[in-house]
Design an enzyme around this catalytic site. Structure first.
Site, PDB file in Angstrom:
ATOM      1  N   SER A 137       0.948  -1.219  -0.001  1.00  0.00           N
ATOM      2  CA  SER A 137       0.007   0.061   0.027  1.00  0.00           C
ATOM      3  C   SER A 137       0.743   1.118   0.136  1.00  0.00           C
ATOM      4  CB  SER A 137      -0.932  -0.107   1.038  1.00  0.00           C
ATOM      5  OG  SER A 137      -1.850  -1.152   1.231  1.00  0.00           O
ATOM      6  N   HIS A 160      -3.025   6.539   3.495  1.00  0.00           N
ATOM      7  CA  HIS A 160      -3.233   5.086   3.805  1.00  0.00           C
ATOM      8  C   HIS A 160      -4.476   4.542   4.648  1.00  0.00           C
ATOM      9  CE1 HIS A 160      -2.440   1.086   6.015  1.00  0.00           C
ATOM     10  NE2 HIS A 160      -2.284   0.528   4.874  1.00  0.00           N
ATOM     11  N   ARG A 188       1.007   7.617   6.006  1.00  0.00           N
ATOM     12  CA  ARG A 188       0.103   6.926   6.825  1.00  0.00           C
ATOM     13  C   ARG A 188      -1.594   7.506   6.839  1.00  0.00           C
ATOM     14  NH1 ARG A 188       0.304   2.523   9.784  1.00  0.00           N
ATOM     15  NH2 ARG A 188       2.639   2.501   9.121  1.00  0.00           N
TER      16      ARG A 188
END
Lengths: 206, 206
Positions: free
Chosen positions: A14, A40, A37
């Site tokens: 990812s 994500h 992050r």
């Protein structure tokens, strides 16, 4: 059925995809890991443009995490999203003060929101690491107490989401000379606040 | 400092702003309240284009909520975000099965993810209302068990977020003939999954 079953394998791939697709980005390495992050966590690339990471904020946050602090959160969701294994490794703990039983009574008595009462209680107990994913009034209260010399926050995540008060509350908190990470504008949320804290912890624990 | 302190006042005004800004939208009234709540939770208007609400899904969800069910969630965050007062009013409860102590052992023994083991356990216990905000593998597992005639889900929220497997997992679950609400593509998350459940509960409790 054929699908990747390793959570770490999924996360690694990812982050590669996010890196490939996010385009030009001037964040230094550690800051970039926070941005990635958050993307994500949301699937939303706009965060690379609205995440504000103050210079020195990462160092300040890591210093606190390394000494083992209590992390204030304004919601149970943010508290739930913060990685418990990383917290334990760092000897840190997280607490959503607004869930304490006495807070509702204090709020009623003082005629303030429970979020505001929760900030007052955290400040009383010497909390230095504040994470806001929901409550604009809590941010205003922390600013007020800081300007009055009563609160001494050393790191703030300011990520309330919403259409009334959220953007303003983040603009206001940015006026404080405190290390912080905020989400500018309307976007944000408890999941994002937690993702920012996790990204910071993983810089030390992984 | 002058700012709105009433949470319900803020929410009402927020929904008005969302209504004004969201533009053309063909959702019927109840479905629209779900879309608005998701936008309220994220600050992201794109959700009006990627939220898929199957015909009859709202009725099916409300029927389950009215009889007082256990709601499965795949994360503690989704569980934390579901309104506890509304749950109590409806005599429903929420459980993040993956947090049960026995699940890690079962996953290890069967060499599957904890998310998959959690779905198996929920199915064993007759859960009918499934909420996914994070784990694609859990959605695949539910599909597998449903096709095998072992699981009989009566309502599904499919909202995993991510860059590997999430979009596919939602496409796959949509192939089941089950009342459901999903977020198409990469976006989603535990906060959104919780917001969808809250929007459904509020149709009865408010």
């Amino acid at each position: 059925m054929d699908y990747i079953k390793s959570p770490m394998g999924i996360e690694k791939r990812s982050f590669e995809i996010i890196g490939e697709e996010m385009g030009e980005c001037n964040f230094p390495e550690r800051e970039l890991s926070i941005v990635k992050r958050v993307i994500h966590t949301t699937g939303d690339f706009q965060y690379k443009d609205i995440l504000y990471i103050r210079e020195g904020a990462v160092d300040s946050a890591l210093e606190l995490l390394k000494k083992g602090v209590t992390i204030y959160t304004d919601t149970n969701m943010a508290a739930a999203g913060i990685n418990k294994k990383a917290l334990a490794k760092l000897n840190c703990k997280v607490e959503c003060f607004v869930s304490r039983s006495e807070i509702a009574d204090i709020a009623k008595e003082k005629e303030i929101t429970r979020s505001m009462a929760a900030v007052e209680k955290a400040v009383e107990e010497g909390v230095e690491f504040f994470v806001f994913g929901n409550a604009p009034t809590a941010l205003y209260k922390l600013k007020e107490l800081t300007l009055a010399g009563k609160a001494k926050p050393k790191f703030i995540v300011g990520a309330p989401v919403g259409f009334v008060g959220a953007a303003d509350s983040k603009e206001e908190i940015e006026k404080l000379d405190v290390p912080m990470i905020t989400i500018r504008g309307r976007k944000g949320g408890s999941n994002i606040a937690a993702a920012i804290v996790n990204a910071l912890m993983y810089m030390i624990t992984r």
